[in-house]
Design a protein around this motif. Structure first.
Motif, PDB file in Angstrom:
ATOM      1  N   LEU A  44       0.828  -1.202   0.000  1.00 34.79           N
ATOM      2  CA  LEU A  44       0.000   0.000   0.000  1.00 34.79           C
ATOM      3  C   LEU A  44       0.866   1.258   0.000  1.00 34.79           C
ATOM      4  O   LEU A  44       0.641   2.184  -0.786  1.00 34.79           O
ATOM      5  N   LYS A  45       1.883   1.281   0.846  1.00 33.31           N
ATOM      6  CA  LYS A  45       2.771   2.441   0.949  1.00 33.31           C
ATOM      7  C   LYS A  45       3.642   2.622  -0.293  1.00 33.31           C
ATOM      8  O   LYS A  45       4.093   3.728  -0.579  1.00 33.31           O
ATOM      9  N   SER A  46       3.906   1.522  -1.021  1.00 33.93           N
ATOM     10  CA  SER A  46       4.810   1.582  -2.172  1.00 33.93           C
ATOM     11  C   SER A  46       4.273   2.435  -3.311  1.00 33.93           C
ATOM     12  O   SER A  46       5.048   2.967  -4.107  1.00 33.93           O
ATOM     13  N   GLY A  47       2.959   2.535  -3.413  1.00 31.46           N
ATOM     14  CA  GLY A  47       2.361   3.292  -4.497  1.00 31.46           C
ATOM     15  C   GLY A  47       2.402   2.573  -5.840  1.00 31.46           C
ATOM     16  O   GLY A  47       2.106   3.166  -6.878  1.00 31.46           O
ATOM     17  N   LEU A  48       2.757   1.295  -5.861  1.00 34.88           N
ATOM     18  CA  LEU A  48       2.823   0.533  -7.107  1.00 34.88           C
ATOM     19  C   LEU A  48       1.458   0.333  -7.746  1.00 34.88           C
ATOM     20  O   LEU A  48       1.350   0.176  -8.952  1.00 34.88           O
ATOM     21  N   TYR A  49       0.424   0.306  -6.913  1.00 30.87           N
ATOM     22  CA  TYR A  49      -0.928   0.074  -7.396  1.00 30.87           C
ATOM     23  C   TYR A  49      -1.829   1.207  -6.925  1.00 30.87           C
ATOM     24  O   TYR A  49      -1.614   1.778  -5.877  1.00 30.87           O
ATOM     25  N   GLU A  50      -2.849   1.458  -7.720  1.00 29.90           N
ATOM     26  CA  GLU A  50      -3.889   2.389  -7.301  1.00 29.90           C
ATOM     27  C   GLU A  50      -5.067   1.543  -6.816  1.00 29.90           C
ATOM     28  O   GLU A  50      -5.949   1.170  -7.590  1.00 29.90           O
ATOM     29  N   PHE A  51      -5.033   1.208  -5.543  1.00 28.99           N
ATOM     30  CA  PHE A  51      -6.071   0.342  -4.986  1.00 28.99           C
ATOM     31  C   PHE A  51      -7.384   1.096  -4.882  1.00 28.99           C
ATOM     32  O   PHE A  51      -7.418   2.266  -4.514  1.00 28.99           O
ATOM     33  N   ARG A  52      -8.476   0.376  -5.169  1.00 33.52           N
ATOM     34  CA  ARG A  52      -9.812   0.954  -5.061  1.00 33.52           C
ATOM     35  C   ARG A  52     -10.481   0.628  -3.740  1.00 33.52           C
ATOM     36  O   ARG A  52     -11.414   1.298  -3.330  1.00 33.52           O
ATOM     37  N   ALA A  53     -10.023  -0.447  -3.075  1.00 38.36           N
ATOM     38  CA  ALA A  53     -10.634  -0.852  -1.806  1.00 38.36           C
ATOM     39  C   ALA A  53      -9.683  -1.801  -1.084  1.00 38.36           C
ATOM     40  O   ALA A  53      -8.780  -2.375  -1.686  1.00 38.36           O
ATOM     41  N   LEU A  54      -9.952  -1.954   0.215  1.00 33.68           N
ATOM     42  CA  LEU A  54      -9.226  -2.902   1.057  1.00 33.68           C
ATOM     43  C   LEU A  54     -10.213  -3.922   1.593  1.00 33.68           C
ATOM     44  O   LEU A  54     -11.263  -3.551   2.128  1.00 33.68           O
ATOM     45  N   VAL A  55      -9.852  -5.192   1.447  1.00 30.62           N
ATOM     46  CA  VAL A  55     -10.585  -6.289   2.067  1.00 30.62           C
ATOM     47  C   VAL A  55      -9.594  -6.953   3.002  1.00 30.62           C
ATOM     48  O   VAL A  55      -8.557  -7.438   2.561  1.00 30.62           O
ATOM     49  N   THR A  56      -9.889  -6.945   4.298  1.00 36.32           N
ATOM     50  CA  THR A  56      -8.928  -7.479   5.248  1.00 36.32           C
ATOM     51  C   THR A  56      -9.575  -8.348   6.311  1.00 36.32           C
ATOM     52  O   THR A  56     -10.637  -8.019   6.838  1.00 36.32           O
ATOM     53  N   ASP A  57      -8.896  -9.459   6.595  1.00 35.97           N
ATOM     54  CA  ASP A  57      -9.256 -10.246   7.760  1.00 35.97           C
ATOM     55  C   ASP A  57      -8.867  -9.404   8.972  1.00 35.97           C
ATOM     56  O   ASP A  57      -7.922  -8.612   8.917  1.00 35.97           O
ATOM     57  N   VAL A  58      -9.582  -9.543  10.049  1.00 37.26           N
ATOM     58  CA  VAL A  58      -9.281  -8.782  11.253  1.00 37.26           C
ATOM     59  C   VAL A  58      -8.089  -9.390  11.994  1.00 37.26           C
ATOM     60  O   VAL A  58      -7.171  -8.692  12.406  1.00 37.26           O
ATOM     61  N   ASN A  59      -8.102 -10.701  12.159  1.00 39.62           N
ATOM     62  CA  ASN A  59      -7.049 -11.406  12.889  1.00 39.62           C
ATOM     63  C   ASN A  59      -6.103 -12.070  11.907  1.00 39.62           C
ATOM     64  O   ASN A  59      -6.414 -13.103  11.334  1.00 39.62           O
ATOM     65  N   LEU A  60      -4.955 -11.444  11.731  1.00 42.16           N
ATOM     66  CA  LEU A  60      -3.943 -11.942  10.815  1.00 42.16           C
ATOM     67  C   LEU A  60      -2.697 -12.368  11.580  1.00 42.16           C
ATOM     68  O   LEU A  60      -2.453 -11.872  12.680  1.00 42.16           O
ATOM     69  N   LYS A  61      -1.935 -13.258  10.979  1.00 44.66           N
ATOM     70  CA  LYS A  61      -0.649 -13.619  11.582  1.00 44.66           C
ATOM     71  C   LYS A  61       0.248 -12.392  11.554  1.00 44.66           C
ATOM     72  O   LYS A  61       0.166 -11.564  10.659  1.00 44.66           O
ATOM     73  N   GLY A  62       1.116 -12.278  12.537  1.00 43.76           N
ATOM     74  CA  GLY A  62       1.999 -11.120  12.610  1.00 43.76           C
ATOM     75  C   GLY A  62       1.560 -10.182  13.715  1.00 43.76           C
ATOM     76  O   GLY A  62       0.634 -10.477  14.474  1.00 43.76           O
ATOM     77  N   THR A  63       2.203  -9.047  13.775  1.00 46.36           N
ATOM     78  CA  THR A  63       1.937  -8.103  14.857  1.00 46.36           C
ATOM     79  C   THR A  63       0.900  -7.047  14.505  1.00 46.36           C
ATOM     80  O   THR A  63       0.408  -6.351  15.383  1.00 46.36           O
ATOM     81  N   THR A  64       0.581  -6.914  13.224  1.00 53.77           N
ATOM     82  CA  THR A  64      -0.365  -5.898  12.784  1.00 53.77           C
ATOM     83  C   THR A  64      -1.700  -6.552  12.469  1.00 53.77           C
ATOM     84  O   THR A  64      -1.762  -7.569  11.789  1.00 53.77           O
ATOM     85  N   SER A  65      -2.770  -5.949  12.951  1.00 57.14           N
ATOM     86  CA  SER A  65      -4.112  -6.502  12.723  1.00 57.14           C
ATOM     87  C   SER A  65      -4.749  -5.860  11.489  1.00 57.14           C
ATOM     88  O   SER A  65      -4.266  -4.848  10.964  1.00 57.14           O
ATOM     89  N   GLY A  66      -5.852  -6.437  11.078  1.00 57.24           N
ATOM     90  CA  GLY A  66      -6.641  -5.830  10.010  1.00 57.24           C
ATOM     91  C   GLY A  66      -7.185  -4.468  10.410  1.00 57.24           C
ATOM     92  O   GLY A  66      -7.340  -3.582   9.570  1.00 57.24           O
ATOM     93  N   TRP A  67      -7.487  -4.307  11.700  1.00 54.03           N
ATOM     94  CA  TRP A  67      -7.942  -2.993  12.189  1.00 54.03           C
ATOM     95  C   TRP A  67      -6.861  -1.946  11.905  1.00 54.03           C
ATOM     96  O   TRP A  67      -7.147  -0.843  11.440  1.00 54.03           O
TER      97      TRP A  67
END
Length: 128
Positions: A44-67
């Motif tokens: 998202l930060k890279s700017g490689l794509y012009e995203f139209r929307a985000l679909v995210t699971d809330v509970n993801l592996k790793g330290t960052t959540s979908g929230w």
């Protein structure tokens, strides 16, 4: 296909990834599916794509959540369409979710996802 139809997806379950990819592709979108919020945030930060929307699971592996990922997306664009998916954290949506987002409770039908994205893209927010 044009980046104007690219949807950023953060989901760590490979079976669900496949269902999301099929549903979004069949609806004419171009899903960019990543397995963690950290990976999605980097893209998202890279700017490689012009995203139209985000679909995210809330509970993801790793330290960052979908929230957290949704808040990052909204920092970049205050009206960025966000669809959350969860099997267990629906009660936290009012407290942790971004305004004018949609929550889908797992399991859900692929058509519900496509409808949610179309609703946010066409109206700028959920109705009802």
């Amino acid at each position: 296909m044009s980046d104007c139809l690219t949807i950023l997806v953060a989901e760590d379950d490979y079976l669900i990834q496949g269902m999301l990819e099929d549903a979004l592709t069949e609806a004419g979108f171009r899903p960019q599916i990543l397995s963690s919020a950290e990976e999605a945030a980097t893209v998202l930060k890279s700017g490689l794509y012009e995203f139209r929307a985000l679909v995210t699971d809330v509970n993801l592996k790793g330290t960052t959540s979908g929230w957290d990922l949704a808040r990052l997306a909204r920092e970049r664009a205050p009206d960025f369409p966000v669809i959350y998916m969860t099997g267990t954290a629906a009660d936290d949506w009012a407290r942790l979710g971004v305004p004018n987002s949609i929550l889908l409770t797992k399991p859900f039908a692929p058509a519900q996802l496509v409808t949610a994205i179309a609703q946010l893209l066409n109206t700028g927010g959920p109705t009802g």
